[in-house]
Design an enzyme around this catalytic site. Structure first.
Site, PDB file in Angstrom:
ATOM      1  N   ASP A  43       0.240  -9.591 -13.907  1.00 26.95           N
ATOM      2  CA  ASP A  43      -0.609  -8.398 -14.017  1.00 26.95           C
ATOM      3  C   ASP A  43      -0.550  -7.579 -12.722  1.00 26.95           C
ATOM      4  OD1 ASP A  43      -2.148  -9.995 -12.375  1.00 26.95           O
ATOM      5  OD2 ASP A  43      -3.986  -9.852 -13.556  1.00 26.95           O
ATOM      6  N   ASP A  82       1.209 -13.156 -18.058  1.00 27.59           N
ATOM      7  CA  ASP A  82      -0.010 -13.303 -17.245  1.00 27.59           C
ATOM      8  C   ASP A  82      -1.215 -12.758 -18.027  1.00 27.59           C
ATOM      9  OD1 ASP A  82      -1.397 -13.983 -14.978  1.00 27.59           O
ATOM     10  OD2 ASP A  82      -0.675 -12.307 -13.762  1.00 27.59           O
ATOM     11  N   LYS A 112       0.045 -17.632 -17.917  1.00 26.55           N
ATOM     12  CA  LYS A 112      -0.649 -17.997 -16.680  1.00 26.55           C
ATOM     13  C   LYS A 112      -2.062 -17.416 -16.729  1.00 26.55           C
ATOM     14  CE  LYS A 112      -0.110 -15.811 -12.643  1.00 26.55           C
ATOM     15  NZ  LYS A 112      -1.505 -15.422 -12.398  1.00 26.55           N
ATOM     16  N   GLU A 181      -2.331 -19.684  -4.635  1.00 28.79           N
ATOM     17  CA  GLU A 181      -2.130 -18.422  -3.914  1.00 28.79           C
ATOM     18  C   GLU A 181      -2.980 -18.368  -2.646  1.00 28.79           C
ATOM     19  OE1 GLU A 181      -2.223 -14.855  -6.268  1.00 28.79           O
ATOM     20  OE2 GLU A 181      -2.193 -13.553  -4.492  1.00 28.79           O
TER      21      GLU A 181
HETATM   22  O1  KIV Z   1       0.353 -11.066 -11.101  1.00 28.82           O
HETATM   23  C1  KIV Z   1       1.134 -11.640 -10.340  1.00 28.82           C
HETATM   24  O2  KIV Z   1       2.238 -11.171 -10.077  1.00 28.82           O
HETATM   25  C2  KIV Z   1       0.711 -12.905  -9.779  1.00 28.82           C
HETATM   26  C3  KIV Z   1       1.353 -13.437  -8.517  1.00 28.82           C
HETATM   27  C4  KIV Z   1       0.729 -14.681  -8.100  1.00 28.82           C
HETATM   28  C5  KIV Z   1       2.783 -13.629  -8.510  1.00 28.82           C
HETATM   29  O3  KIV Z   1      -0.172 -13.502 -10.299  1.00 28.82           O
END
Ligand code: KIV
Length: 264
Positions: A43, A82, A112, A181
Site C-alpha cells: 500500500d 497488501d 500481508k 519494520e
Molecule cells: O507497503 C509496503 O510497501 C510495505 C513495506 C514494508 C515494504 O508494507
C-alpha cells in the site's frame, strides 16, 4: 513459481529470501526477471505512485487494480497483496472477504496485513479459508497517527518484549511469515531465532531471514522521504529527467524526428 513452502525451505536451508515491492507491469517484469523471490504490491503505492502523504487513503479497489498488473507480468515470483487501511480492521469477515479478492480477482498467492495480537483471529480465519498471510509488526505505517510518525519501534525493554510476544502470537495464529519494520537489529535477530516461520526485514538489520525494500527507493524514483534503512542502487529519476529534457530540446530544434524515424 516461488511459494510459501519455498519461504519456509529457505529459512531451513539458511538461504536469504529476497522481496521487493512493485505496482505495475513494467516494473514487475524487471523484478521478476531479476529472480527476486517475492513481490509485495504494497500500500506504499499510495505514497510512491499516487503522491499521497501517507498510505491511509488507499482503497481495496486500487490495490486490486495494481495487483492485477503485477500478476500479469510475473513468471516466477510469488505475488503478495497488501491489505489496505480499513480493509480488515472492522471485522474478521471484512478481512476474509477482502483478502479473498486478492487471490480470486487479482491472482495473488498471499496477503500481508499490519498488526499483531489484534489480528490473530483474522489470521486464523483467513488461513482456514486457504489464504496465506504474512503478518507485519514493528513500524506499521497504517498506525501513523497512534505512533505519532514513522518512528523506530521496540527500543525500550518493555516494547521489545511486547513485539516478541506479538511475533509468537501471529505465528501461532498461522501466519506463514512475519515482516519486521524499523526495529533494532538485535531484537529482529532474537525474533528470527525464536520463530519457525521466516522473518522479512525492512529497517530491521541483517539477521532476518529475508529483506524487502520499496522498489522506487531502490531505483531512485522517490525522493520526498528517504528512510535511513534504504539503499539506493540506481538513480532513475535523474536518467528519466535527462532523457525527457533531451527529447524536448530535439523537438524544439527540429532534430527529432529525423529521417530515421520518418516514413517514405
Ligand atoms: O507497503 C509496503 O510497501 C510495505 C513495506 C514494508 C515494504 O508494507
Amino acid at each position: 513459481m516461488f511459494t510459501i513452502h519455498d519461504f519456509l525451505k529457505k529459512k531451513k536451508d539458511r538461504k536469504k529470501i529476497t522481496m521487493l515491492t512493485a505496482y505495475d507491469y513494467p516494473f514487475a517484469r524487471i523484478v521478476d526477471e531479476a529472480g527476486v523471490d517475492a513481490i509485495l504490491v504494497g500500500d506504499s503505492l499510495g505514497m510512491v505512485v499516487q503522491g499521497l502523504e501517507n498510505t491511509l487513503p488507499v482503497t481495496m479497489d486500487e490495490m486490486i487494480y495494481h495487483t492485477k498488473m503485477v500478476t500479469r507480468a510475473v513468471k516466477s515470483a510469488m505475488v503478495i497483496g497488501d491489505m489496505p487501511f480499513m480493509s480488515y480492521q472492522a471485522s474478521v469477515e471484512d478481512a476474509v472477504r477482502n483478502a479473498g479478492r486478492f487471490l480470486k480477482e487479482a491472482g495473488a498467492a498471499a496477503v500481508k496485513m499490519e498488526g499483531g495480537s489484534e489480528i490473530a483471529e483474522h489470521i486464523r480465519a483467513m488461513t482456514r479459508s486457504e489464504i496465506p498471510v504474512m503478518a507485519h509488526i514493528g513500524l506499521t505505517p497504517q498506525s501513523i497517527h497512534r505512533m505519532g510518525g514513522y518512528k523506530v519501534q521496540g527500543k525500550t525493554e518493555e516494547a521489545a518484549k511486547k513485539l516478541i510476544k506479538e511475533a509468537h502470537v501471529v505465528e501461532d495464529a498461522g501466519a506463514f511469515s512475519l515482516l519486521l519494520e524499523a526495529i533494532p537489529q538485535d531484537l529482529a535477530k532474537k525474533i528470527t531465532k525464536e520463530l519457525a516461520i521466516p522473518t522479512i526485514g525492512i529497517g530491521a538489520g541483517p539477521y532476518c531471514d529475508g529483506q524487502v525494500l520499496v522498489l522506487h527507493d531502490v531505483i531512485g524514483l522517490f525522493e520526498r522521504f528517504v528512510p535511513k534503512f534504504v539503499k539506493k542502487y540506481a538513480n532513475l529519476k535523474d536518467d528519466a529527467l535527462k532523457a525527457v529534457k533531451a527529447y524536448k530540446q530535439e523537438v524544439e530544434k527540429g532534430k527529432f524526428p529525423s529521417q530515421e524515424q520518418s516514413f517514405k
